[in-house]
Write a protein that holds these residues in place. Structure first.
Motif, PDB file in Angstrom:
ATOM      1  N   ILE A   1      -4.396  -4.389  -5.556  1.00 33.85           N
ATOM      2  CA  ILE A   1      -4.815  -4.979  -6.849  1.00 33.85           C
ATOM      3  C   ILE A   1      -5.535  -6.304  -6.603  1.00 33.85           C
ATOM      4  N   GLN A   2      -5.089  -7.058  -5.625  1.00 38.98           N
ATOM      5  CA  GLN A   2      -5.758  -8.344  -5.344  1.00 38.98           C
ATOM      6  C   GLN A   2      -7.171  -8.098  -4.817  1.00 38.98           C
ATOM      7  N   GLU A   3      -7.291  -7.154  -3.916  1.00 37.63           N
ATOM      8  CA  GLU A   3      -8.596  -6.870  -3.323  1.00 37.63           C
ATOM      9  C   GLU A   3      -9.586  -6.327  -4.356  1.00 37.63           C
TER      10      GLU A   3
ATOM     11  N   GLN B   1      -0.931 -12.581   4.376  1.00 36.55           N
ATOM     12  CA  GLN B   1      -1.900 -12.336   5.442  1.00 36.55           C
ATOM     13  C   GLN B   1      -3.098 -11.550   4.952  1.00 36.55           C
ATOM     14  N   LYS B   2      -2.786 -10.483   4.190  1.00 38.83           N
ATOM     15  CA  LYS B   2      -3.874  -9.658   3.658  1.00 38.83           C
ATOM     16  C   LYS B   2      -3.642  -9.444   2.170  1.00 38.83           C
ATOM     17  N   PRO B   3      -4.705  -9.229   1.406  1.00 43.18           N
ATOM     18  CA  PRO B   3      -4.487  -8.955  -0.022  1.00 43.18           C
ATOM     19  C   PRO B   3      -3.867  -7.584  -0.241  1.00 43.18           C
ATOM     20  N   SER B   4      -3.223  -7.405  -1.381  1.00 34.92           N
ATOM     21  CA  SER B   4      -2.782  -6.062  -1.774  1.00 34.92           C
ATOM     22  C   SER B   4      -3.965  -5.368  -2.455  1.00 34.92           C
TER      23      SER B   4
ATOM     24  N   GLY C   1      11.885  -2.377 -11.145  1.00 42.99           N
ATOM     25  CA  GLY C   1      10.903  -3.104 -10.335  1.00 42.99           C
ATOM     26  C   GLY C   1      11.339  -4.514  -9.968  1.00 42.99           C
ATOM     27  N   ARG C   2      12.537  -4.945 -10.408  1.00 47.96           N
ATOM     28  CA  ARG C   2      13.047  -6.244  -9.923  1.00 47.96           C
ATOM     29  C   ARG C   2      13.488  -6.112  -8.473  1.00 47.96           C
ATOM     30  N   THR C   3      13.617  -4.864  -7.989  1.00 52.20           N
ATOM     31  CA  THR C   3      13.882  -4.659  -6.568  1.00 52.20           C
ATOM     32  C   THR C   3      12.647  -3.992  -5.962  1.00 52.20           C
ATOM     33  N   GLY C   4      12.657  -3.787  -4.643  1.00 51.88           N
ATOM     34  CA  GLY C   4      11.512  -3.123  -4.006  1.00 51.88           C
ATOM     35  C   GLY C   4      10.247  -3.937  -4.111  1.00 51.88           C
ATOM     36  N   ARG C   5      10.347  -5.274  -4.006  1.00 57.02           N
ATOM     37  CA  ARG C   5       9.183  -6.146  -4.178  1.00 57.02           C
ATOM     38  C   ARG C   5       8.317  -6.160  -2.914  1.00 57.02           C
ATOM     39  N   PHE C   6       7.053  -6.044  -3.095  1.00 53.91           N
ATOM     40  CA  PHE C   6       6.017  -6.112  -2.048  1.00 53.91           C
ATOM     41  C   PHE C   6       6.451  -5.383  -0.759  1.00 53.91           C
ATOM     42  N   GLY C   7       6.692  -4.087  -0.930  1.00 48.58           N
ATOM     43  CA  GLY C   7       6.941  -3.239   0.235  1.00 48.58           C
ATOM     44  C   GLY C   7       8.392  -3.176   0.674  1.00 48.58           C
TER      45      GLY C   7
ATOM     46  N   GLN D   1       1.461  -1.516  -9.811  1.00 48.98           N
ATOM     47  CA  GLN D   1       2.921  -1.362  -9.808  1.00 48.98           C
ATOM     48  C   GLN D   1       3.638  -2.711  -9.690  1.00 48.98           C
ATOM     49  N   SER D   2       4.915  -2.695 -10.110  1.00 47.99           N
ATOM     50  CA  SER D   2       5.713  -3.923 -10.051  1.00 47.99           C
ATOM     51  C   SER D   2       5.783  -4.439  -8.613  1.00 47.99           C
ATOM     52  N   GLY D   3       5.721  -5.749  -8.491  1.00 44.65           N
ATOM     53  CA  GLY D   3       5.895  -6.378  -7.183  1.00 44.65           C
ATOM     54  C   GLY D   3       4.740  -6.214  -6.220  1.00 44.65           C
ATOM     55  N   THR D   4       3.533  -5.936  -6.740  1.00 45.51           N
ATOM     56  CA  THR D   4       2.393  -5.721  -5.835  1.00 45.51           C
ATOM     57  C   THR D   4       1.406  -6.897  -5.855  1.00 45.51           C
ATOM     58  N   GLY D   5       1.782  -8.004  -6.482  1.00 52.02           N
ATOM     59  CA  GLY D   5       0.982  -9.217  -6.353  1.00 52.02           C
ATOM     60  C   GLY D   5      -0.027  -9.481  -7.456  1.00 52.02           C
ATOM     61  N   LYS D   6       0.293  -9.055  -8.680  1.00 44.58           N
ATOM     62  CA  LYS D   6      -0.631  -9.320  -9.795  1.00 44.58           C
ATOM     63  C   LYS D   6      -0.722 -10.823 -10.092  1.00 44.58           C
ATOM     64  N   THR D   7       0.421 -11.516  -9.927  1.00 42.86           N
ATOM     65  CA  THR D   7       0.422 -12.952 -10.251  1.00 42.86           C
ATOM     66  C   THR D   7      -0.642 -13.695  -9.453  1.00 42.86           C
ATOM     67  N   ALA D   8      -0.724 -13.404  -8.154  1.00 38.13           N
ATOM     68  CA  ALA D   8      -1.714 -14.109  -7.325  1.00 38.13           C
ATOM     69  C   ALA D   8      -3.118 -13.827  -7.841  1.00 38.13           C
ATOM     70  N   ALA D   9      -3.362 -12.593  -8.317  1.00 32.69           N
ATOM     71  CA  ALA D   9      -4.714 -12.244  -8.786  1.00 32.69           C
ATOM     72  C   ALA D   9      -5.105 -13.127  -9.964  1.00 32.69           C
TER      73      ALA D   9
ATOM     74  N   ASP E   1       0.213 -12.288 -19.135  1.00 34.51           N
ATOM     75  CA  ASP E   1       0.982 -11.533 -18.147  1.00 34.51           C
ATOM     76  C   ASP E   1       1.927 -10.628 -18.932  1.00 34.51           C
ATOM     77  N   GLU E   2       2.281  -9.479 -18.361  1.00 33.53           N
ATOM     78  CA  GLU E   2       3.102  -8.490 -19.073  1.00 33.53           C
ATOM     79  C   GLU E   2       2.423  -8.168 -20.415  1.00 33.53           C
ATOM     80  N   ALA E   3       1.113  -7.946 -20.341  1.00 42.28           N
ATOM     81  CA  ALA E   3       0.297  -7.886 -21.548  1.00 42.28           C
ATOM     82  C   ALA E   3       0.739  -6.797 -22.524  1.00 42.28           C
TER      83      ALA E   3
HETATM   84  N1  LIG Z   1      -0.985 -10.551  -0.349  1.00 44.91           N
HETATM   85  C1  LIG Z   1       0.300 -10.772  -0.274  1.00 44.91           C
HETATM   86  N2  LIG Z   1       0.936 -10.781   0.921  1.00 44.91           N
HETATM   87  C2  LIG Z   1       2.273 -10.976   1.002  1.00 44.91           C
HETATM   88  N3  LIG Z   1       3.067 -11.168  -0.074  1.00 44.91           N
HETATM   89  C3  LIG Z   1       2.497 -11.158  -1.284  1.00 44.91           C
HETATM   90  C4  LIG Z   1       1.091 -10.979  -1.454  1.00 44.91           C
HETATM   91  N4  LIG Z   1       0.819 -11.009  -2.769  1.00 44.91           N
HETATM   92  C5  LIG Z   1       1.982 -11.234  -3.409  1.00 44.91           C
HETATM   93  N5  LIG Z   1       2.994 -11.320  -2.529  1.00 44.91           N
HETATM   94  C6  LIG Z   1       4.424 -11.520  -2.843  1.00 44.91           C
HETATM   95  O1  LIG Z   1       4.882 -10.324  -3.463  1.00 44.91           O
HETATM   96  C7  LIG Z   1       5.862 -10.609  -4.433  1.00 44.91           C
HETATM   97  C8  LIG Z   1       5.536  -9.899  -5.740  1.00 44.91           C
HETATM   98  O2  LIG Z   1       4.373 -10.454  -6.306  1.00 44.91           O
HETATM   99  P1  LIG Z   1       4.213 -10.619  -7.901  1.00 44.91           P
HETATM  100  O3  LIG Z   1       5.430 -11.262  -8.460  1.00 44.91           O
HETATM  101  O4  LIG Z   1       2.913 -11.250  -8.135  1.00 44.91           O
HETATM  102  O5  LIG Z   1       4.181  -9.088  -8.339  1.00 44.91           O
HETATM  103  P2  LIG Z   1       3.712  -8.470  -9.731  1.00 44.91           P
HETATM  104  O6  LIG Z   1       2.742  -7.400  -9.402  1.00 44.91           O
HETATM  105  O7  LIG Z   1       3.280  -9.552 -10.652  1.00 44.91           O
HETATM  106  O8  LIG Z   1       5.075  -7.821 -10.193  1.00 44.91           O
HETATM  107  P3  LIG Z   1       5.656  -7.510 -11.678  1.00 44.91           P
HETATM  108  O9  LIG Z   1       4.928  -6.303 -12.191  1.00 44.91           O
HETATM  109  O10 LIG Z   1       7.094  -7.259 -11.441  1.00 44.91           O
HETATM  110  O11 LIG Z   1       5.377  -8.734 -12.512  1.00 44.91           O
HETATM  111  C9  LIG Z   1       5.917 -12.121  -4.567  1.00 44.91           C
HETATM  112  O12 LIG Z   1       7.057 -12.600  -3.884  1.00 44.91           O
HETATM  113  C10 LIG Z   1       4.653 -12.607  -3.886  1.00 44.91           C
HETATM  114  O13 LIG Z   1       4.813 -13.877  -3.293  1.00 44.91           O
END
Ligand SMILES: Nc1ncnc2c1ncn2[C@@H]1O[C@H](COP(=O)(O)OP(=O)(O)OP(=O)(O)O)[C@@H](O)[C@H]1O
Length: 483
Positions: free
Chosen positions: A115-117, A110-113, A427-433, A136-144, A238-240
Motif C-alpha cells: 500500500i505504501q509503494e 527497510q522497504k515499503p509495503s 487485526g489488532r494482532t498479526g501486525r505487519f507480517g 489489510q489491517s497492520g500493513t502500514g496505511k498510517t505511514a502512507a 483514517d478508518e474512513a
Molecule cells: N514499511 C514498513 N516496514 C516495517 N514496518 C512497518 C512499515 N510500515 C509500517 N510498519 C509498521 O507496521 C505496523 C502497522 O502499521 P499501521 O498501524 O500503519 O497499519 P494500518 O494498515 O494502519 O493498520 P489498521 O488497518 O489496523 O489501522 C506499525 O507498527 C508500523 O510501525
C-alpha cells in the motif's frame, strides 16, 4: 482440569462429536451446528459428510499443518508479490524529502509495503488528487497518509495545513506519535484535538498538522475559534468507512469537510481503511470525488497469518469460566478481549484481577486521563490483557498482541453480525507480517449463527478448538501463535 472445564468438555463431546466421529451428518441446507438448544449430531458447513466441515476444520489437522509451517521472515514476505507487504521499490524510489526518508529509516522501516509503494506516488502527485485507499489491517496505511501530510505542509508557515480525523482518542494520539517520529528531522509541529485540549484564552493554533476526533475539530473551529482552516491542503480520514458510516460521527465528519471546503483552496481529501463495505464505498466516492482508488478484493480482506478459532460455551456464565481457563492454560504475550458492553469489561476485569491476572479495562466511560494511563500501561507491556469495547477495535497498533478474543461477537447497530468490525478487531494482532490468533466465544444458537455469517462473509476457516482435550487445545493455540 477444573470442574468448569470438565463440564465444558463433556458438554462439547455431547454436542459436537466431530473430532471423535468424523462421519457426522451434514445438514441439507449446509448450515452450521447450533451448539446449545439442539444437541443434534454435528452439522457442518459446506463440507463432505466424512470430512471436517469446510468452515470449521479439525484443530488436530490444523496443528499438523502448523507444525510443518516454516518461519517466514519479514524480508521473505516483502519479496513475495502475493504478500500485502511486498514491494518492488525502496523508500528511496518514492520521491520523499530526504529529511522524511531519514525519519522513515530511523523508525526501522527497510522497504515499503504494497500500500505504501502504490499509494505514495498517487498521494504525492501534482496537482493533488483525492485518494480512497484500502489495505489489510497492520500493513502500514498510517505511514502512507502521515508521509502525505508531512510532504504537503509548508514547514515555514505556522498555521494548520493538514487535518486528520480518526474515530477514537487513542487512535488520534497514536497517529500523532507516528507523524512526530517520521517528522523527527523536520521542524513540524502537531496538535492533538481531544476533549481536554482546548484551554480558555488559547491563541490560534500554529501547528501545521492537527489530528483528533471530528467533534473536537468542529468545536475548535466554530466555538473556541482557535482553528483556522483557510490554509488546509490535506484532509485525511483514517478508518474512513467507520467515520462516514456511523451516525453522529458520520455527520460530524461531513461537517468538518464542509467547514474545510468553505474556506480552503482545493484541499486533497484522503480516505483510508482496511474495509469499505459497498454501501459506504458509494458514499466515500462522493465524499472524495474523482479519487484515485486502491481496492482489495473480497478474498484478500483477511490476513492468513491470523489463525481463527472458536469455542463453544454453555451460556454467558460459562463463557467466563472458559475464558479464565484459557488464560490459566496459556502464557500469552499480550492480548485484547472484546466485549459488547462497558459493564461487562469492568466486571471481567474485576473478576480476572481477583484471580491474579494482570488485566485492565478500557471504554468510553472512563475519564480521558484514565484512558491514557490504561493505554500507556498496555503499550508499555506493563499490563498484558486489555478488555475493551469497540472503542479501540480499529487502528490500535501494539506489535506484541498475539491473541484477540471476541468474548462477544461484533454486532452492528441493528444487532446483525458485523464482519467489518470483526476484521478490524482480529487485526489488532498479526501486525505487519506477525503471527496472531483470534478466538471467538459462542454460547447459543444465535451467537453461533452470527459467527457463521461472519465466516461466510470473509471466506476464511474458523477452527473449532477441542476443549475436551486440553493438551491439544494448548498445543494448537501455541503452535498457531508461534508458526
Ligand atoms: N514499511 C514498513 N516496514 C516495517 N514496518 C512497518 C512499515 N510500515 C509500517 N510498519 C509498521 O507496521 C505496523 C502497522 O502499521 P499501521 O498501524 O500503519 O497499519 P494500518 O494498515 O494502519 O493498520 P489498521 O488497518 O489496523 O489501522 C506499525 O507498527 C508500523 O510501525
Amino acid at each position: 482440569m477444573s470442574d468448569a472445564v470438565a463440564s465444558l468438555s463433556s458438554r462439547l463431546s455431547e454436542l459436537n462429536p466431530v473430532d471423535s466421529a468424523p462421519a457426522a451428518s451434514t445438514s441439507a441446507d449446509g448450515t452450521a451446528p447450533a451448539p446449545t438448544e439442539a444437541p443434534a449430531p454435528v452439522v457442518v458447513a459446506e463440507g463432505e459428510a466424512d470430512e471436517a466441515p469446510a468452515g470449521f476444520p479439525k484443530a488436530s489437522a490444523l496443528l499438523e499443518s502448523l507444525s510443518h509451517e516454516v518461519q517466514v521472515t519479514l524480508a521473505d514476505q516483502q519479496q513475495d508479490p502475493n504478500s500485502p507487504l511486498f514491494s518492488a521499490k525502496s523508500f528511496d524510489d518514492l520521491n520523499l524529502h530526504p529529511n522524511l526518508l531519514k525519519g522513515v529509516y530511523k523508525m526501522g522501516f527497510q522497504k515499503p509495503s504494497k500500500i505504501q509503494e502504490r499509494a505514495l506516488p498517487l498521494l504525492l502527485q501534482n496537482p493533488p488528487r483525492n485518494m480512497i485507499g484500502q489495505s489489510q489491517s497492520g500493513t502500514g496505511k498510517t505511514a502512507a497518509f502521515a508521509l502525505t501530510m508531512l510532504s504537503r505542509v509548508d514547514m515555514d508557515l505556522k498555521q494548520p495545513q493538514a487535518i486528520c480525523i480518526a474515530p477514537s482518542r487513542e487512535l488520534a494520539l497514536q497517529i500523532i506519535s507516528v507523524v512526530q517520529r517520521m517528522g523527527e528531522y523536520t521542524p513540524v509541529e502537531c496538535f492533538h484535538a481531544g476533549r481536554d485540549s482546548v484551554k480558555r484564552g488559547m491563541p490560534k493554533l500554529q501547528q501545521q498538522i492537527v489530528i483528533g476526533t471530528p467533534g473536537t475539530i468542529i468545536d475548535m473551529v466554530v466555538k473556541s475559534r482557535v482553528l483556522d482552516l483557510s490554509a488546509v491542503k490535506v484532509f485525511v480520514l483514517d478508518e474512513a468507512d467507520n467515520m462516514l458510516d456511523s451516525g453522529t460521527m458520520g455527520e460530524q465528519s461531513i461537517q468538518v469537510k464542509n467547514l474545510i471546503m468553505k474556506i480552503a483552496k482545493n484541499p486533497q481529501i484522503v480516505l483510508f481503511s482496511a474495509t469499505f463495505a459497498d454501501s459506504v464505498r458509494n458514499f466515500a466516492t462522493r465524499f472524495a470525488p474523482q479519487a484515485n482508488e486502491i481496492r482489495l478484493k473480497q478474498e484478500e480482506l483477511s490476513l492468513d497469518a491470523i489463525k481463527q478459532f472458536f469455542m463453544d460455551c454453555r451460556d454467558e456464565a460459562h463463557k467466563y469460566e472458559v475464558l479464565v481457563e484459557l488464560y490459566n492454560l496459556l502464557t500469552i504475550g499480550q492480548s485484547i478481549i472484546f466485549v459488547k458492553r462497558r459493564d461487562t469489561s469492568d466486571e471481567i476485569a474485576r473478576r480476572m484481577t481477583a484471580e491474579g491476572h494482570k488485566v485492565v479495562a478500557l471504554h468510553g466511560k472512563l475519564e480521558t486521563a484514565e484512558r491514557d494511563a490504561v493505554m500507556e500501561s498496555f503499550r508499555d507491556g506493563k499490563t498484558k490483557v486489555l478488555i475493551t469495547t469497540n472503542v479501540i477495535a480499529r487502528g490500535i497498533d501494539v506489535m506484541q498482541v498475539n491473541m484477540v478474543v471476541n468474548y462477544d461477537l461484533p454486532l452492528d447497530a441493528n444487532n446483525k453480525p458485523d464482519p467489518e468490525t470483526y476484521l478490524h478487531r482480529i487485526g489488532r494482532t498479526g501486525r505487519f507480517g506477525r503471527q496472531g490468533v483470534s478466538i471467538n466465544f459462542v454460547h447459543d444458537r444465535t451467537s453461533f449463527q452470527d459467527m457463521e455469517a461472519i465466516r461466510k462473509a470473509l471466506g476464511k476457516p474458523i477452527v473449532r478448538v477441542d476443549t475436551e482435550d486440553f493438551e491439544q487445545m494448548e498445543a494448537t493455540l501455541k503452535a498457531a501463535m508461534k508458526a
